[in-house]
Design a protein around this motif. Structure first.
Motif, PDB file in Angstrom:
ATOM      1  N   ASP A   1       0.822  -1.215   0.000  1.00 52.48           N
ATOM      2  CA  ASP A   1       0.000   0.000   0.000  1.00 52.48           C
ATOM      3  C   ASP A   1       0.853   1.260   0.000  1.00 52.48           C
ATOM      4  OD1 ASP A   1      -2.324  -1.402  -0.029  1.00 52.48           O
ATOM      5  OD2 ASP A   1      -2.549  -1.430   2.158  1.00 52.48           O
ATOM      6  N   ARG A   2       1.970   1.181   0.636  1.00 52.69           N
ATOM      7  CA  ARG A   2       2.846   2.346   0.707  1.00 52.69           C
ATOM      8  C   ARG A   2       3.382   2.694  -0.687  1.00 52.69           C
ATOM      9  NH1 ARG A   2       7.966   3.049   4.749  1.00 52.69           N
ATOM     10  NH2 ARG A   2       8.649   4.970   3.800  1.00 52.69           N
ATOM     11  N   ALA A   3       3.799   1.734  -1.462  1.00 53.04           N
ATOM     12  CA  ALA A   3       4.292   1.969  -2.821  1.00 53.04           C
ATOM     13  C   ALA A   3       3.173   2.480  -3.707  1.00 53.04           C
ATOM     14  CB  ALA A   3       4.902   0.698  -3.390  1.00 53.04           C
ATOM     15  N   ILE A   4       1.995   1.938  -3.536  1.00 54.12           N
ATOM     16  CA  ILE A   4       0.842   2.373  -4.336  1.00 54.12           C
ATOM     17  C   ILE A   4       0.511   3.827  -4.020  1.00 54.12           C
ATOM     18  CG2 ILE A   4      -1.626   2.043  -4.688  1.00 54.12           C
ATOM     19  CD1 ILE A   4      -1.125  -0.976  -4.365  1.00 54.12           C
ATOM     20  N   ALA A   5       0.511   4.178  -2.753  1.00 54.01           N
ATOM     21  CA  ALA A   5       0.210   5.556  -2.349  1.00 54.01           C
ATOM     22  C   ALA A   5       1.259   6.503  -2.905  1.00 54.01           C
ATOM     23  CB  ALA A   5       0.140   5.659  -0.827  1.00 54.01           C
ATOM     24  N   LYS A   6       2.513   6.079  -2.880  1.00 50.77           N
ATOM     25  CA  LYS A   6       3.593   6.909  -3.397  1.00 50.77           C
ATOM     26  C   LYS A   6       3.409   7.157  -4.895  1.00 50.77           C
ATOM     27  CE  LYS A   6       8.601   7.142  -3.671  1.00 50.77           C
ATOM     28  NZ  LYS A   6       9.866   6.472  -3.423  1.00 50.77           N
ATOM     29  N   LEU A   7       3.059   6.120  -5.613  1.00 50.02           N
ATOM     30  CA  LEU A   7       2.834   6.258  -7.061  1.00 50.02           C
ATOM     31  C   LEU A   7       1.596   7.112  -7.346  1.00 50.02           C
ATOM     32  CD1 LEU A   7       3.707   2.679  -8.294  1.00 50.02           C
ATOM     33  CD2 LEU A   7       5.009   4.768  -8.666  1.00 50.02           C
ATOM     34  N   GLU A   8       0.555   6.932  -6.547  1.00 53.99           N
ATOM     35  CA  GLU A   8      -0.650   7.750  -6.734  1.00 53.99           C
ATOM     36  C   GLU A   8      -0.343   9.217  -6.472  1.00 53.99           C
ATOM     37  OE1 GLU A   8      -3.509   5.887  -4.124  1.00 53.99           O
ATOM     38  OE2 GLU A   8      -4.260   4.604  -5.716  1.00 53.99           O
ATOM     39  N   ASN A   9       0.476   9.485  -5.452  1.00 50.57           N
ATOM     40  CA  ASN A   9       0.871  10.873  -5.154  1.00 50.57           C
ATOM     41  C   ASN A   9       1.677  11.459  -6.316  1.00 50.57           C
ATOM     42  OD1 ASN A   9      -0.408  10.940  -2.705  1.00 50.57           O
ATOM     43  ND2 ASN A   9       1.415  10.344  -1.534  1.00 50.57           N
ATOM     44  N   ALA A  10       2.549  10.661  -6.911  1.00 46.77           N
ATOM     45  CA  ALA A  10       3.334  11.121  -8.049  1.00 46.77           C
ATOM     46  C   ALA A  10       2.430  11.442  -9.237  1.00 46.77           C
ATOM     47  CB  ALA A  10       4.387  10.084  -8.426  1.00 46.77           C
ATOM     48  N   VAL A  11       1.432  10.609  -9.484  1.00 49.67           N
ATOM     49  CA  VAL A  11       0.476  10.837 -10.576  1.00 49.67           C
ATOM     50  C   VAL A  11      -0.325  12.099 -10.296  1.00 49.67           C
ATOM     51  CG1 VAL A  11      -1.613   9.935 -11.684  1.00 49.67           C
ATOM     52  CG2 VAL A  11       0.351   8.432 -11.324  1.00 49.67           C
ATOM     53  N   ASP A  12      -0.786  12.269  -9.048  1.00 55.70           N
ATOM     54  CA  ASP A  12      -1.552  13.466  -8.685  1.00 55.70           C
ATOM     55  C   ASP A  12      -0.701  14.724  -8.868  1.00 55.70           C
ATOM     56  OD1 ASP A  12      -3.758  11.949  -8.106  1.00 55.70           O
ATOM     57  OD2 ASP A  12      -3.432  11.933  -5.923  1.00 55.70           O
ATOM     58  N   ALA A  13       0.559  14.673  -8.450  1.00 56.44           N
ATOM     59  CA  ALA A  13       1.455  15.824  -8.591  1.00 56.44           C
ATOM     60  C   ALA A  13       1.677  16.159 -10.068  1.00 56.44           C
ATOM     61  CB  ALA A  13       2.779  15.553  -7.893  1.00 56.44           C
ATOM     62  N   ALA A  14       1.854  15.129 -10.881  1.00 61.42           N
ATOM     63  CA  ALA A  14       2.043  15.343 -12.318  1.00 61.42           C
ATOM     64  C   ALA A  14       0.785  15.942 -12.945  1.00 61.42           C
ATOM     65  CB  ALA A  14       2.423  14.039 -13.013  1.00 61.42           C
TER      66      ALA A  14
ATOM     67  N   LEU B   1      -1.418  17.800 -11.413  1.00 61.92           N
ATOM     68  CA  LEU B   1      -1.475  19.190 -10.964  1.00 61.92           C
ATOM     69  C   LEU B   1      -0.531  20.076 -11.783  1.00 61.92           C
ATOM     70  CD1 LEU B   1      -1.812  19.012  -7.100  1.00 61.92           C
ATOM     71  CD2 LEU B   1      -3.023  20.583  -8.601  1.00 61.92           C
ATOM     72  N   ARG B   2       0.683  19.605 -12.015  1.00 62.74           N
ATOM     73  CA  ARG B   2       1.639  20.368 -12.825  1.00 62.74           C
ATOM     74  C   ARG B   2       1.112  20.567 -14.239  1.00 62.74           C
ATOM     75  NH1 ARG B   2       6.376  16.930 -12.047  1.00 62.74           N
ATOM     76  NH2 ARG B   2       5.896  16.508  -9.898  1.00 62.74           N
ATOM     77  N   LEU B   3       0.553  19.515 -14.801  1.00 68.32           N
ATOM     78  CA  LEU B   3      -0.014  19.591 -16.153  1.00 68.32           C
ATOM     79  C   LEU B   3      -1.160  20.595 -16.191  1.00 68.32           C
ATOM     80  CD1 LEU B   3      -0.090  18.589 -19.061  1.00 68.32           C
ATOM     81  CD2 LEU B   3      -1.609  16.748 -18.301  1.00 68.32           C
ATOM     82  N   SER B   4      -2.024  20.581 -15.184  1.00 66.71           N
ATOM     83  CA  SER B   4      -3.129  21.533 -15.110  1.00 66.71           C
ATOM     84  C   SER B   4      -2.601  22.955 -15.003  1.00 66.71           C
ATOM     85  CB  SER B   4      -4.020  21.199 -13.910  1.00 66.71           C
ATOM     86  OG  SER B   4      -5.028  22.168 -13.769  1.00 66.71           O
ATOM     87  N   GLY B   5      -1.574  23.149 -14.178  1.00 67.66           N
ATOM     88  CA  GLY B   5      -0.968  24.471 -14.032  1.00 67.66           C
ATOM     89  C   GLY B   5      -0.362  24.949 -15.342  1.00 67.66           C
ATOM     90  N   LEU B   6       0.300  24.058 -16.058  1.00 65.71           N
ATOM     91  CA  LEU B   6       0.874  24.426 -17.354  1.00 65.71           C
ATOM     92  C   LEU B   6      -0.219  24.746 -18.369  1.00 65.71           C
ATOM     93  CD1 LEU B   6       3.846  21.901 -17.627  1.00 65.71           C
ATOM     94  CD2 LEU B   6       3.966  24.374 -17.252  1.00 65.71           C
ATOM     95  N   SER B   7      -1.299  24.001 -18.329  1.00 67.83           N
ATOM     96  CA  SER B   7      -2.421  24.271 -19.241  1.00 67.83           C
ATOM     97  C   SER B   7      -3.016  25.646 -18.969  1.00 67.83           C
ATOM     98  CB  SER B   7      -3.503  23.198 -19.089  1.00 67.83           C
ATOM     99  OG  SER B   7      -3.030  21.960 -19.541  1.00 67.83           O
TER     100      SER B   7
END
Length: 142
Positions: free
Chosen positions: A9-22, A24-30
């Motif tokens: 679960d810890r690895a999954i949460a870490k990957l989900e956080n990375a996807v969410d951050a990406a 957010l960055r994509l939305s900000g760039l848009s």
């Protein structure tokens, strides 16, 4: 996720956080790209407006110069016609028809003056209307 343990679960949460951050960055760039696109559109509109204003000023100046040239030529023409007419009338006592031709020329000069008397003010009015944007920019025929 393929390389990790799906029960971790810890690895999954870490990957989900990375996807969410990406995401957010994509939305900000848009959003930034949309803001830049709006600024570009505004700048292009300002450039187009300024170009049209400059074209209107140049065309108005050209029309005004044309009106001035027409007025000068018209005044010169009328002076010459009237002068020639007077010369012919002066010899009326020698030849009646010559005197009549002179009177005719003087009447023609008067009619030309009346007929074209509105042309110069009309052209000056057009120049002012073009410059103010109240009239379309006239184009020379191809």
């Amino acid at each position: 996720m393929l390389e990790s343990d799906i029960s971790n679960d810890r690895a999954i949460a870490k990957l989900e956080n990375a996807v969410d951050a990406a995401t957010l960055r994509l939305s900000g760039l848009s959003d930034a790209c949309a803001a830049l696109a709006a600024q570009i559109a505004d700048a292009e509109q300002e450039v187009a407006t300024e170009a049209e204003r400059e074209e209107r000023n140049a065309v108005a100046k050209d029309i005004t110069a044309t009106a001035g040239a027409i007025q000068e030529e018209l005044e010169s023409l009328l002076r010459e016609i009237r002068s020639f007419g007077e010369s012919l009338v002066a010899v009326d006592h020698l030849a009646f028809d010559v005197g009549q031709g002179g009177r005719f020329l003087k009447r023609v000069a008067g009619e030309i003056e009346v007929a074209l008397g509105v042309a110069v003010p009309q052209l000056r009015g057009l120049a002012a209307a073009v410059e103010r944007g109240e009239a379309r920019i006239p184009r020379r025929p191809a």
